[in-house]
Scaffold this motif. Structure first.
Motif, PDB file in Angstrom:
ATOM      1  N   GLY A   1      45.837  42.214  24.419  1.00 42.41           N
ATOM      2  CA  GLY A   1      47.007  42.468  24.257  1.00 42.41           C
ATOM      3  C   GLY A   1      47.613  43.100  23.054  1.00 42.41           C
ATOM      4  O   GLY A   1      48.386  43.852  22.958  1.00 42.41           O
ATOM      5  N   TYR A   2      46.847  42.920  21.829  1.00 40.43           N
ATOM      6  CA  TYR A   2      47.107  43.718  20.761  1.00 40.43           C
ATOM      7  C   TYR A   2      46.944  45.151  20.820  1.00 40.43           C
ATOM      8  O   TYR A   2      47.671  45.987  20.258  1.00 40.43           O
ATOM      9  N   LEU A   3      46.086  45.456  21.778  1.00 46.94           N
ATOM     10  CA  LEU A   3      45.862  46.915  22.178  1.00 46.94           C
ATOM     11  C   LEU A   3      47.039  47.758  22.943  1.00 46.94           C
ATOM     12  O   LEU A   3      47.015  48.763  23.318  1.00 46.94           O
ATOM     13  N   GLY A   4      47.901  46.815  23.387  1.00 53.38           N
ATOM     14  CA  GLY A   4      48.964  47.362  24.162  1.00 53.38           C
ATOM     15  C   GLY A   4      48.732  47.303  25.812  1.00 53.38           C
ATOM     16  O   GLY A   4      49.488  47.701  26.343  1.00 53.38           O
ATOM     17  N   HIS A   5      47.622  46.622  26.069  1.00 52.29           N
ATOM     18  CA  HIS A   5      47.244  46.381  27.663  1.00 52.29           C
ATOM     19  C   HIS A   5      48.355  45.419  28.064  1.00 52.29           C
ATOM     20  O   HIS A   5      48.750  44.249  27.288  1.00 52.29           O
ATOM     21  N   GLN A   6      48.706  45.500  29.519  1.00 56.17           N
ATOM     22  CA  GLN A   6      49.435  44.417  29.786  1.00 56.17           C
ATOM     23  C   GLN A   6      48.238  43.366  30.472  1.00 56.17           C
ATOM     24  O   GLN A   6      47.520  43.509  31.276  1.00 56.17           O
ATOM     25  N   VAL A   7      48.455  42.237  29.816  1.00 56.33           N
ATOM     26  CA  VAL A   7      47.437  41.127  29.997  1.00 56.33           C
ATOM     27  C   VAL A   7      48.103  39.921  30.947  1.00 56.33           C
ATOM     28  O   VAL A   7      49.258  39.805  30.731  1.00 56.33           O
ATOM     29  N   VAL A   8      47.427  39.590  31.949  1.00 59.41           N
ATOM     30  CA  VAL A   8      47.951  38.838  32.956  1.00 59.41           C
ATOM     31  C   VAL A   8      46.848  37.521  32.853  1.00 59.41           C
ATOM     32  O   VAL A   8      45.641  37.746  33.306  1.00 59.41           O
ATOM     33  N   ARG A   9      47.082  36.614  32.047  1.00 59.65           N
ATOM     34  CA  ARG A   9      46.259  35.203  31.988  1.00 59.65           C
ATOM     35  C   ARG A   9      46.345  34.691  33.327  1.00 59.65           C
ATOM     36  O   ARG A   9      47.325  34.304  34.250  1.00 59.65           O
ATOM     37  N   GLN A  10      45.077  34.139  33.964  1.00 62.38           N
ATOM     38  CA  GLN A  10      44.953  33.370  35.048  1.00 62.38           C
ATOM     39  C   GLN A  10      44.212  32.148  34.782  1.00 62.38           C
ATOM     40  O   GLN A  10      43.061  32.344  34.737  1.00 62.38           O
ATOM     41  N   ASN A  11      44.576  31.009  34.687  1.00 62.76           N
ATOM     42  CA  ASN A  11      43.847  29.912  34.822  1.00 62.76           C
ATOM     43  C   ASN A  11      44.004  29.208  36.180  1.00 62.76           C
ATOM     44  O   ASN A  11      44.505  28.620  36.953  1.00 62.76           O
ATOM     45  N   HIS A  12      42.406  29.626  36.811  1.00 64.32           N
ATOM     46  CA  HIS A  12      41.985  29.159  38.038  1.00 64.32           C
ATOM     47  C   HIS A  12      41.681  27.922  38.046  1.00 64.32           C
ATOM     48  O   HIS A  12      40.470  27.554  38.316  1.00 64.32           O
ATOM     49  N   LEU A  13      42.510  27.020  38.052  1.00 63.85           N
ATOM     50  CA  LEU A  13      42.112  25.386  38.082  1.00 63.85           C
ATOM     51  C   LEU A  13      41.491  25.065  39.233  1.00 63.85           C
ATOM     52  O   LEU A  13      41.805  25.491  40.300  1.00 63.85           O
ATOM     53  N   GLY A  14      40.643  24.016  39.377  1.00 63.00           N
ATOM     54  CA  GLY A  14      39.919  23.504  40.466  1.00 63.00           C
ATOM     55  C   GLY A  14      40.811  22.350  40.763  1.00 63.00           C
ATOM     56  O   GLY A  14      40.680  21.332  40.360  1.00 63.00           O
ATOM     57  N   ASP A  15      41.738  22.712  41.400  1.00 62.33           N
ATOM     58  CA  ASP A  15      42.583  21.938  42.029  1.00 62.33           C
ATOM     59  C   ASP A  15      42.697  21.724  43.588  1.00 62.33           C
ATOM     60  O   ASP A  15      43.519  20.902  44.179  1.00 62.33           O
ATOM     61  N   TRP A  16      41.648  22.055  44.218  1.00 62.86           N
ATOM     62  CA  TRP A  16      41.298  21.755  45.536  1.00 62.86           C
ATOM     63  C   TRP A  16      39.902  21.523  46.078  1.00 62.86           C
ATOM     64  O   TRP A  16      39.099  22.014  45.168  1.00 62.86           O
ATOM     65  N   GLY A  17      39.989  20.889  47.172  1.00 57.64           N
ATOM     66  CA  GLY A  17      38.660  20.810  47.591  1.00 57.64           C
ATOM     67  C   GLY A  17      38.171  19.398  48.103  1.00 57.64           C
ATOM     68  O   GLY A  17      39.319  18.318  48.059  1.00 57.64           O
ATOM     69  N   THR A  18      37.196  19.207  48.661  1.00 56.12           N
ATOM     70  CA  THR A  18      36.913  17.854  49.433  1.00 56.12           C
ATOM     71  C   THR A  18      36.829  16.602  48.274  1.00 56.12           C
ATOM     72  O   THR A  18      37.282  15.613  48.885  1.00 56.12           O
ATOM     73  N   GLN A  19      36.644  16.994  47.056  1.00 52.57           N
ATOM     74  CA  GLN A  19      36.688  15.704  46.395  1.00 52.57           C
ATOM     75  C   GLN A  19      37.974  14.918  46.229  1.00 52.57           C
ATOM     76  O   GLN A  19      38.007  13.879  45.643  1.00 52.57           O
ATOM     77  N   PHE A  20      38.993  15.813  46.665  1.00 52.62           N
ATOM     78  CA  PHE A  20      40.451  14.932  46.380  1.00 52.62           C
ATOM     79  C   PHE A  20      40.503  14.126  47.374  1.00 52.62           C
ATOM     80  O   PHE A  20      41.490  13.167  47.291  1.00 52.62           O
ATOM     81  N   GLY A  21      39.790  14.276  48.555  1.00 57.84           N
ATOM     82  CA  GLY A  21      40.016  12.988  49.327  1.00 57.84           C
ATOM     83  C   GLY A  21      39.446  11.704  49.061  1.00 57.84           C
ATOM     84  O   GLY A  21      40.501  10.632  48.862  1.00 57.84           O
ATOM     85  N   MET A  22      38.387  11.744  48.127  1.00 55.74           N
ATOM     86  CA  MET A  22      38.072  10.323  47.690  1.00 55.74           C
ATOM     87  C   MET A  22      38.784   9.950  46.417  1.00 55.74           C
ATOM     88  O   MET A  22      39.154   8.745  46.262  1.00 55.74           O
ATOM     89  N   LEU A  23      39.418  10.956  45.762  1.00 54.31           N
ATOM     90  CA  LEU A  23      40.141  10.727  44.702  1.00 54.31           C
ATOM     91  C   LEU A  23      41.690  10.022  45.003  1.00 54.31           C
ATOM     92  O   LEU A  23      41.992   9.061  44.616  1.00 54.31           O
ATOM     93  N   ILE A  24      42.284  10.662  45.978  1.00 57.38           N
ATOM     94  CA  ILE A  24      43.384  10.018  46.517  1.00 57.38           C
ATOM     95  C   ILE A  24      43.292   8.908  47.103  1.00 57.38           C
ATOM     96  O   ILE A  24      44.168   8.133  47.151  1.00 57.38           O
ATOM     97  N   GLU A  25      42.139   8.586  47.990  1.00 57.92           N
ATOM     98  CA  GLU A  25      41.810   7.368  48.621  1.00 57.92           C
ATOM     99  C   GLU A  25      41.655   6.347  47.724  1.00 57.92           C
ATOM    100  O   GLU A  25      42.143   5.195  48.017  1.00 57.92           O
TER     101      GLU A  25
END
Length: 589
Positions: A164-188
């Motif tokens: 960013g300091y060098l003038g690039h356009q930076v797009v931060r992406q926080n690729h959260l682990g927010d999906w998958g089969t483990q949510f079945g057991m968590l929600i249950e």
RNA sequence: GCCCCCGUAGCUCAGCGGACAGAGCAGGUGCCUUCUAAGCACUUGGUCGCAGGUUCGAAUCCUGCCGGGGGUGCCA
């Protein structure tokens, strides 16, 4: 030596070049082109020995071979064509064909003045800004952040700041682990507990309990699997709990980021679930390109060059045999999204080195699909944090170390040092310094070595007052600030002309003028340790200067003003450099 | 088996085609009536894993071996 590949080093267009390396590269290339009719890399390096001047142009030997003339003659020809105006004091051909360049003190002084009057401290903005997507941190929902997330978060954030300091356009992406089969057991499990997913004090406990029940209780496991289907099917009450769980986790992450001083914000989150709606079309596109085929019931891509244990082609499994999409599908959808929607020209994945194979295949398939035309996709790999036993870092009990606990201990340890060394500071200031030193110590220790290597976690080293550590750098900065405050109180003002006379003065000035190059090479390689090395060099040169060159008590007013200016620039370079690494610089300590 | 990464001073590591290999820590010797000694100066310490090769020149590039770590089809 390929004479056509020239180093691309951005220079500012604000008139005179202040970065000697950039200046010599430009002048060297121009001289070579004029002399030999085509450009070759002049191979400009800092001289390792004083007798060889400040810089050396080493290209002559390689060029000699290309043009079929003696190396020393080529070197002399380069010297004859060099046009450096008043920048140099001495240029001489030495040894087999080295060109040694000694810069003129007056030029160095003027360059320092120019850097000091520049808000960017002589660091040029890139000529052709890119859109750089940086994928980093990416913790898992319903789990507390632990040491495993430290490196991606710290390294990624440093890179984002630098780019960013060098003038690039930076797009931060926080690729959260927010999906998958483990949510079945968590929600249950949440449902069984009569919870809605909000206000959970201990996410780890929730995860462990759910996971334990999943293993032990077959009927629970069965319900958990059904819950996964409900979640994927968009069942409202299931989705509501999932939402709450994600929101709850994000609250924890935000707290962690705030403590770490990381620039990630809620708006940067684009978790795995975000790509759900894009998976079908992504896979359809790959299929239409003929890149997928069924194998053992799974829909796979077979990028060329990847083989498995038995030598057979290795698949990237896009759709599992049970019909569900795997992480490869999500990653493919993400890469496509980043190129097409975010308009990325460079994508950096700050992810554990152990996933190197996965990324190689991912990039290969994306390449085949034509998604990476004109786009650089890079796996910014990093090694593992090890414990004293050489095994991945864990607590004595064998559990993963929670990030929150780790940071607390860092600050506590730093607080003890501060109380010992700086009892004169107020309690509030001591606490602030302890935070800066403790957190900074952890971050710097993670950044200062080549990221691909593993390192052994060591409290004593990362918080050591001596050596290449955050506390040393912060201290160097604080003593300059102290001196500048005193100067101000005494009515002394930094001012040119800058005198470059004493060897320590010269060494410091040369270091300061290397800031541009340090930041640019860090961005090119996506290697924060390069900036760390640079900042440490500046701090070291400053302390040497500080010992041998009196500033406030300089022998003349002119010299005092000059040295004050050099000191002021040093403080700014240190503060800016450390800030680009995500490390705070207290005013006093 | 195959693929990737690492192997540089007692320890932790920079350097990754250019002149006798650098730094920090640890060890040794000095330096606080003087701008913060959380400091500085000097110093001890290295067949750059091994063997070939490419090159005017290799710690740096190539090949093979040795040692360590990781990966290697439905977890991410």
């Amino acid at each position: 030596m390929n004479g056509l590949t020239l180093p691309v080093r951005a220079t500012d267009d604000g008139g005179q070049m202040r970065d000697p390396l950039a200046l010599l590269e430009a002048a060297g290339t121009a001289a070579i082109t004029a002399a030999f009719g085509r450009p070759f890399d002049p191979v400009v390096r800092r001289s390792q020995r004083e007798q060889f001047g400040d810089f050396q142009i080493n290209g002559a030997m390689a060029i000699a071979k290309e043009v079929g003339r003696p190396p020393r003659e080529v070197a002399q020809t380069i010297v004859d064509h060099l046009s450096l105006g008043d920048a140099v004091e001495k240029v001489e051909v030495a040894g087999p064909g080295f060109v040694n360049v000694t810069l003129r003190p007056s030029w160095l002084g003027a360059a320092v003045e120019a850097a000091a009057s520049d808000a960017r401290l002589g660091v040029a903005v890139v000529g052709a800004p890119e859109t750089v997507v940086v994928d980093y941190s990416s913790p898992n929902v319903a789990k507390e952040m632990h040491v495993g997330h430290l490196r991606s978060t710290v390294i990624g954030d440093a890179l984002v700041r630098v780019l960013g300091y060098l003038g690039h356009q930076v797009v931060r992406q926080n690729h959260l682990g927010d999906w998958g089969t483990q949510f079945g057991m968590l929600i249950e499990h949440l449902v069984d507990q009569g919870l809605d997913g909000g206000g959970i004090a201990d996410l780890n406990a929730l995860y462990q309990e759910a996971s334990q029940r999943f293993k032990d209780d077959e009927s629970f496991a069965e319900r958990a699997r059904k819950r996964v289907v409900a979640l994927q099917g968009g069942d409202p009450s299931t989705l509501a709990r999932w939402d709450a769980l994600v929101a709850e986790s994000q609250r924890h992450f935000e707290m962690g980021y705030a403590r770490l001083g990381v620039t990630l914000e809620p708006g940067d989150v684009r978790g795995e679930s975000f790509y759900n709606s894009l998976l079908d079309e992504t896979v359809a596109e790959l299929e239409s390109l003929g890149l997928l085929r069924m194998d053992e019931g799974a829909l796979c891509a077979f990028p060329p060059g990847f083989t498995g244990r038995d030598g057979t082609p290795l698949p990237l499994i896009v759709r599992k045999s049970d019909g569900g999409y795997g992480y490869a599908a999500t990653d493919l959808a993400a890469i496509r999204y980043r190129v097409r929607e975010l308009r990325a020209t460079r994508i950096a994945y700050v992810v554990d080195a152990r996933q190197g194979h996965h990324f190689a295949m991912l990039f290969a398939v994306a390449q085949q699909a034509g998604w990476l035309e004109g786009v650089r996709a890079e796996h910014v790999a990093f090694g593992t944090i090890l414990g004293p036993d050489g095994r991945p870092f864990r607590t004595r009990e064998g559990d993963t170390v929670k990030l929150a606990d780790l940071l607390s201990e860092a600050v506590e340890r730093a607080a003890a040092v501060v109380a010992d060394k700086s009892p004169e500071l107020s309690d509030a200031e001591q606490a602030a310094v302890a935070r800066a030193v403790g957190i900074g110590g952890v971050k710097y220790f993670d950044l200062f070595n080549d990221r691909v290597k593993d390192y052994v976690f060591d409290w004593d080293r990362m918080l050591a007052k001596e050596g290449n550590t955050a506390p040393y750098l912060q201290y160097a900065h604080a003593r300059i600030r102290s001196m500048l405050r005193r100067a101000e109180a005494e009515g002394c003002v930094p001012a040119g002309p800058v005198v470059v006379e004493h060897p320590a003065e010269r060494a410091l000035v040369l270091a300061l003028l290397g800031f541009n190059d340090a930041v640019h090479t860090t961005a090119q390689h996506l290697e924060p340790h390069r900036l760390c090395t640079y900042v440490f060099e500046v701090a070291s040169e400053f302390t040497a200067f500080y010992e041998s060159c009196p500033v406030l008590r300089a022998e003349s007013d002119a010299l005092r003003s000059s040295r004050l200016l050099v000191a002021a620039l040093t403080a700014r370079v240190l503060a800016t450099g450390l800030d680009l690494l995500g490390i705070e610089t207290p005013e006093r300590m």
